[in-house]
Design a protein around this motif. Structure first.
Motif, PDB file in Angstrom:
ATOM      1  N   LYS A  75       4.314  24.076  12.200  1.00  0.00           N
ATOM      2  CA  LYS A  75       5.074  23.589  13.328  1.00  0.00           C
ATOM      3  C   LYS A  75       6.267  24.785  13.837  1.00  0.00           C
ATOM      4  CE  LYS A  75       7.944  19.720  13.508  1.00  0.00           C
ATOM      5  NZ  LYS A  75       7.442  19.229  14.604  1.00  0.00           N
TER       6      LYS A  75
ATOM      7  N   LYS B 130      -3.707  12.983  18.203  1.00  0.00           N
ATOM      8  CA  LYS B 130      -5.059  13.583  17.713  1.00  0.00           C
ATOM      9  C   LYS B 130      -6.118  13.566  18.823  1.00  0.00           C
ATOM     10  CE  LYS B 130      -6.770  14.806  13.870  1.00  0.00           C
ATOM     11  NZ  LYS B 130      -6.592  16.323  13.465  1.00  0.00           N
TER      12      LYS B 130
ATOM     13  N   ASP C 111       0.811  -1.161  -0.010  1.00  0.00           N
ATOM     14  CA  ASP C 111       0.188   0.082  -0.201  1.00  0.00           C
ATOM     15  C   ASP C 111       0.686   1.157   0.033  1.00  0.00           C
ATOM     16  OD1 ASP C 111      -1.664   2.101   0.438  1.00  0.00           O
ATOM     17  OD2 ASP C 111      -2.454   1.524   2.358  1.00  0.00           O
ATOM     18  N   ILE C 112       0.861   1.956  -1.039  1.00  0.00           N
ATOM     19  CA  ILE C 112       1.841   2.989  -1.364  1.00  0.00           C
ATOM     20  C   ILE C 112       1.439   4.232  -0.572  1.00  0.00           C
ATOM     21  CG2 ILE C 112       0.587   3.977  -3.219  1.00  0.00           C
ATOM     22  CD1 ILE C 112       4.494   3.657  -2.803  1.00  0.00           C
ATOM     23  N   THR C 113       0.223   4.180   0.102  1.00  0.00           N
ATOM     24  CA  THR C 113      -0.301   5.264   0.702  1.00  0.00           C
ATOM     25  C   THR C 113      -0.144   5.084   2.135  1.00  0.00           C
ATOM     26  OG1 THR C 113      -2.519   4.482   1.045  1.00  0.00           O
ATOM     27  CG2 THR C 113      -2.216   5.869  -0.720  1.00  0.00           C
TER      28      THR C 113
ATOM     29  N   PRO D 255       1.148   9.336  -3.742  1.00  0.00           N
ATOM     30  CA  PRO D 255       0.450   8.029  -3.421  1.00  0.00           C
ATOM     31  C   PRO D 255      -0.912   8.151  -3.642  1.00  0.00           C
ATOM     32  CG  PRO D 255       2.266   8.417  -1.863  1.00  0.00           C
ATOM     33  CD  PRO D 255       2.434   9.633  -2.697  1.00  0.00           C
TER      34      PRO D 255
ATOM     35  N   THR E 117       7.756  13.420  12.808  1.00  0.00           N
ATOM     36  CA  THR E 117       8.495  14.858  13.140  1.00  0.00           C
ATOM     37  C   THR E 117       7.731  15.871  12.517  1.00  0.00           C
ATOM     38  OG1 THR E 117       9.978  14.758  11.102  1.00  0.00           O
ATOM     39  CG2 THR E 117      10.972  14.008  13.288  1.00  0.00           C
ATOM     40  N   ALA E 118       6.636  15.602  11.638  1.00  0.00           N
ATOM     41  CA  ALA E 118       5.776  16.671  11.064  1.00  0.00           C
ATOM     42  C   ALA E 118       4.886  17.161  12.025  1.00  0.00           C
ATOM     43  CB  ALA E 118       5.094  16.237   9.806  1.00  0.00           C
ATOM     44  N   ILE E 119       4.457  16.358  13.145  1.00  0.00           N
ATOM     45  CA  ILE E 119       3.239  16.732  14.182  1.00  0.00           C
ATOM     46  C   ILE E 119       4.026  17.283  15.358  1.00  0.00           C
ATOM     47  CG2 ILE E 119       1.708  14.799  13.289  1.00  0.00           C
ATOM     48  CD1 ILE E 119       2.725  13.441  15.812  1.00  0.00           C
ATOM     49  N   THR E 120       2.823  18.055  15.926  1.00  0.00           N
ATOM     50  CA  THR E 120       3.256  18.623  17.240  1.00  0.00           C
ATOM     51  C   THR E 120       2.384  17.920  18.455  1.00  0.00           C
ATOM     52  OG1 THR E 120       3.874  20.566  16.042  1.00  0.00           O
ATOM     53  CG2 THR E 120       3.709  20.780  18.734  1.00  0.00           C
TER      54      THR E 120
ATOM     55  N   PRO F 246       6.797   4.553   0.766  1.00  0.00           N
ATOM     56  CA  PRO F 246       7.535   5.570  -0.255  1.00  0.00           C
ATOM     57  C   PRO F 246       8.942   5.609   0.159  1.00  0.00           C
ATOM     58  CG  PRO F 246       5.209   6.377   0.372  1.00  0.00           C
ATOM     59  CD  PRO F 246       5.320   5.197   1.125  1.00  0.00           C
ATOM     60  N   GLN F 247       9.194   5.775   1.567  1.00  0.00           N
ATOM     61  CA  GLN F 247      10.633   5.812   2.013  1.00  0.00           C
ATOM     62  C   GLN F 247      11.537   4.480   1.684  1.00  0.00           C
ATOM     63  OE1 GLN F 247       8.986   8.338   5.923  1.00  0.00           O
ATOM     64  NE2 GLN F 247      11.144   7.843   6.053  1.00  0.00           N
TER      65      GLN F 247
ATOM     66  N   LEU G 147       6.543  11.411   8.811  1.00  0.00           N
ATOM     67  CA  LEU G 147       5.360  12.032   9.678  1.00  0.00           C
ATOM     68  C   LEU G 147       5.454  12.292  11.358  1.00  0.00           C
ATOM     69  CD1 LEU G 147       2.319  12.989   9.685  1.00  0.00           C
ATOM     70  CD2 LEU G 147       1.859  10.538   9.777  1.00  0.00           C
TER      71      LEU G 147
ATOM     72  N   LEU H 108      -5.005   5.945  10.446  1.00  0.00           N
ATOM     73  CA  LEU H 108      -5.190   7.121  11.198  1.00  0.00           C
ATOM     74  C   LEU H 108      -6.629   7.231  11.882  1.00  0.00           C
ATOM     75  CD1 LEU H 108      -3.486  10.201  12.011  1.00  0.00           C
ATOM     76  CD2 LEU H 108      -5.284  10.727  10.262  1.00  0.00           C
TER      77      LEU H 108
ATOM     78  N   LYS I 294      -7.713  16.017  21.414  1.00  0.00           N
ATOM     79  CA  LYS I 294      -9.194  16.578  21.642  1.00  0.00           C
ATOM     80  C   LYS I 294      -9.987  16.459  22.725  1.00  0.00           C
ATOM     81  CE  LYS I 294     -10.294  16.778  16.493  1.00  0.00           C
ATOM     82  NZ  LYS I 294     -11.134  16.337  15.399  1.00  0.00           N
TER      83      LYS I 294
ATOM     84  N   GLU J 116       6.046  16.349  18.900  1.00  0.00           N
ATOM     85  CA  GLU J 116       7.002  15.283  17.943  1.00  0.00           C
ATOM     86  C   GLU J 116       7.006  13.914  18.554  1.00  0.00           C
ATOM     87  OE1 GLU J 116      10.695  16.456  16.488  1.00  0.00           O
ATOM     88  OE2 GLU J 116       9.920  18.239  15.356  1.00  0.00           O
TER      89      GLU J 116
ATOM     90  N   VAL K 199      -0.170   8.930  15.659  1.00  0.00           N
ATOM     91  CA  VAL K 199      -0.507  10.075  15.235  1.00  0.00           C
ATOM     92  C   VAL K 199      -1.935  10.490  15.628  1.00  0.00           C
ATOM     93  CG1 VAL K 199      -0.608  11.958  13.474  1.00  0.00           C
ATOM     94  CG2 VAL K 199       1.412  10.667  13.816  1.00  0.00           C
TER      95      VAL K 199
ATOM     96  N   LEU L 144       9.088  20.111   3.805  1.00  0.00           N
ATOM     97  CA  LEU L 144       8.761  20.249   5.418  1.00  0.00           C
ATOM     98  C   LEU L 144       9.839  21.014   5.944  1.00  0.00           C
ATOM     99  CD1 LEU L 144       6.607  19.458   7.763  1.00  0.00           C
ATOM    100  CD2 LEU L 144       8.426  18.014   8.510  1.00  0.00           C
TER     101      LEU L 144
END
Lengths: 322, 322
Positions: free
Chosen positions: B247, A247, A68-70, B75, A272-275, A75-76, A270, A214, A251, A277, A243, B214
Motif C-alpha cells: 500500500k 478485485k 464465525d470468527i473468520t 481466526p 483501508t488495507a486494499i487499494t 474479531p473487532q 480490511l 470474498l 481483473k 481504499e 473487496v 498494517l
C-alpha cells in the motif's frame, strides 16, 4: 488435591460448616472458625472456582456466542466487548457457533450449567423460546432475536438506503447489489433497503448472491459484469464482498472508481488495507460492543435498562472506490 | 432450581447416595436406586455440569489462549482447532490474552479451577515454571515455550531464509526487512533468518520495525523508501505488514513487482484479497491447528506422543507481488 471433605475431616466439623466459613455465610462458632481456618492452612486447601460457583452460582464470566470468527467483523466486535468486560472484572469466554442451532443450544446449556453470569449472542437461529428458561440475562448484538430481548444493532435498512442514495448522487444509474446469506437478519435488511431505494428512484434492480464471502462475491461480480457490462455502481452487502467485487472488476479491466463505483457495508480494517481504499457504510463496531456489554452488566446487577433496543446509525465513510 | 439435596430429601437417602446414582459409581441397593430415580423424575432434576465436573473432574472442554484475535492469522488457527476438537466431542473455549502475562496466568488459574481437560496456548510470556504445577495437559502452538512442552510450529528461521533466497533469485540486491515485535518468538526467528541469509550472500541489511501491524508497516515503508529509494525487495515478517508495504510503496509511485518486489509470511486469506496478490511463505495453518489438537487429545487420553516437537515447513507461494 485437597478437598473440602479433607478440611472437614481434619477440623472435625461437617462439610457444610467448612462451606459456611469459605463463603462467609451463616453463623459459625468462633472456636469452630479457628479450627477450620487452621485446617485450611495446614492442608493448603484452595477452594476452587467450580466449588465456589456451585455455592455462589456465579463465575464472574460471561459467554459470547459469535457465528464465525473468520469474518473480520467479529474479531473487532470481540475486542470491544472484552475491553469493557475486563474493566468490570469479567472474563469473556468465546464460542464460535457457525450458526448451527443445535450447536448453539448445546453451548447455551453448557454456559447455564457452568453458572456464567450472562450471555452475549450474535445469532440468526436462536429465538425467544430457546432463551426463556434461562436464569442468566441475555443481550443480543448485531441481530434482533426478539422484541423482548435487549439488543444492540445498527439500522441496516437505513444504512443500505443511504449507500444507494450516495451512488445515485455520484451519477450511477445502473446499480447492482451483492447479497449476503438469505437467512441472515443483517443481509435481509440491507437487501430491503437497496430494493426500496431503487424503487423510489425508478431504477431497475440487479441482485447477485455473494454469501458475505470474498470468493463467492468475486464469482458473482464476474457473472454480473459479463451479463450487464454497463453496470456503473455496485453496492456490496458487506465489506468482504466489496473487496471481492473490486478485485474481480479490476481483473476484468474496469477502472475504479471512474467506470465503476463500489461501496461496502461494515467498516472493517480490511477496507483501508486494499487499494483503492473502500468507501463504506461504517458501523460503530466499538460503540456497539461497548453498549452491548454495558447492557449485560446492568442486567447482571439486577438493573432495568432504559430501553430494550439500542439502534445505531451506520455512517458513510467516503474513500477511493466511489 | 432443584438441587441434589432436594433429591436426597425426597428419596430419603443421603446426598452421597444420590451422587453415586448420578455418576453410576459405587454400590447402590436396587431398592434405593429406584427411589432415587423416582425422585429425580418427580422433581425433574438435571444434574448440572458444574456439579458433574466436581465429581468427575472433567468438563469435556479445552481452553485455547491466543494473543490477539484481530490478527488474521489466529481466526484461521482457531477454526482449525475447533473442527478437530468438536469432532472429538470437546468444546473449545477461547481466551484473548493480549500477551499480558498477568492476564494469561489468571486465565490459566481459571481454567484449571474449572476442571478443563486441557490447554492450548499461543504465548511469548508463559514459561515452563508457570505451567509445571498444572494437572491438565498443555500443548503450545506457533511459539516454543520450552523444550519439555509439546509444541507444534513452523520453522520460521528456515522459512525466512527461503524468502530472502527467493528475492535474490528474482534479482533483488537491496532487500529490506520489516520486523515484527521484538519479544515475539516468531519475529525473532524470522529476523535471524533474514540476517543470516543476507550475510551469507554478502548483502547489507535494512531493518525497519513494523510490529506485525498494517499502519506501523506503512509508516516504516515510507521511511525506508525515503531513506533508501533504491531498495528493490522487501521481506515483511508477516502478511499484514506486507500488505501495508504494498500500500505504502504503491502510494509513493513504485510499480510492484517491476521496481519493487514484496514477500510476506503466514499465508492468511488477506494475501489473496489484495491486488497485486501477495507472494508469501505459507504456513500450513490448518495442519498446525489439527496437529496441536490431536496432540492435546492424546495427552488427555493419557497417551505419550511420539515426539515433543512437531515442526512444519513454510511453503513458498508465488503470486503477483514478486
Amino acid at each position: 488435591m485437597t478437598t473440602i471433605r479433607d478440611v472437614a475431616k481434619q477440623a472435625e466439623v461437617s462439610v457444610a460448616t467448612v462451606s459456611r466459613v469459605i463463603n462467609k455465610r451463616g453463623y459459625v462458632h468462633e472456636e469452630t472458625l479457628k479450627k477450620v481456618e487452621q485446617a485450611i492452612k495446614e492442608l493448603n486447601y484452595k477452594p476452587n472456582d467450580v466449588a465456589r460457583s456451585l455455592f455462589k452460582k456465579t463465575s464472574n464470566s460471561i459467554g459470547f456466542i459469535i457465528p464465525d470468527i473468520t469474518n473480520p467483523f467479529f474479531p473487532q466486535l470481540v475486542r470491544a466487548v472484552e475491553s469493557t468486560m475486563i474493566e468490570s472484572g469479567y472474563t469473556v469466554i468465546l464460542f464460535n457457533s457457525d450458526e448451527v442451532l443445535d450447536h448453539e443450544l448445546k453451548l447455551i446449556e453448557l454456559m447455564e450449567s457452568k453458572y456464567m453470569d450472562g450471555l452475549l449472542v450474535v445469532s440468526n437461529t436462536i429465538t425467544k423460546d430457546h432463551l426463556e428458561n434461562l436464569t442468566m440475562p441475555v443481550v443480543a448484538i448485531d441481530r434482533v432475536l426478539d422484541k423482548g430481548i435487549p439488543t444492540v444493532y445498527v439500522d441496516n435498512y437505513k444504512g443500505a438506503r443511504q449507500a444507494v442514495q450516495f451512488l445515485i448522487k455520484k451519477g450511477c444509474q445502473k446499480i447492482a447489489y451483492l447479497h449476503g446469506p438469505e437467512k441472515i437478519f443483517t443481509a435481509k435488511e440491507r437487501l430491503r433497503g437497496y430494493q426500496d431505494e431503487m424503487e423510489k428512484n425508478g431504477l431497475p434492480t440487479f441482485i447477485y448472491p455473494g454469501n458475505y464471502e470474498l470468493k463467492a462475491s468475486m464469482m458473482s461480480t464476474i457473472r454480473l459484469l459479463a451479463e450487464h457490462p454497463d453496470v456503473d455502481g455496485i453496492f456490496a452487502g458487506n465489506d468482504v464482498m466489496a473487496v471481492g467485487a473490486i478485485k474481480a472488476a479490476s481483473k476484468m479491466g474496469y477502472t475504479i472508481p471512474k467506470e465503476l463505483k463500489i461501496i461496502g457495508f461494515d467498516g472493517i480494517d480490511l477496507a483501508t488495507a486494499i487499494t483503492p481504499e473502500l468507501t463504506t457504510m461504517h458501523q460503530p463496531i466499538l460503540e456497539i460492543g461497548k453498549k452491548g456489554s454495558e447492557l449485560l452488566l446492568q442486567l447482571i446487577a439486577g438493573q432495568s435498562p432504559e430501553k430494550k433496543h439500542y439502534v445505531y446509525d451506520a455512517e458513510l465513510v467516503e474513500r477511493n472506490s466511489t
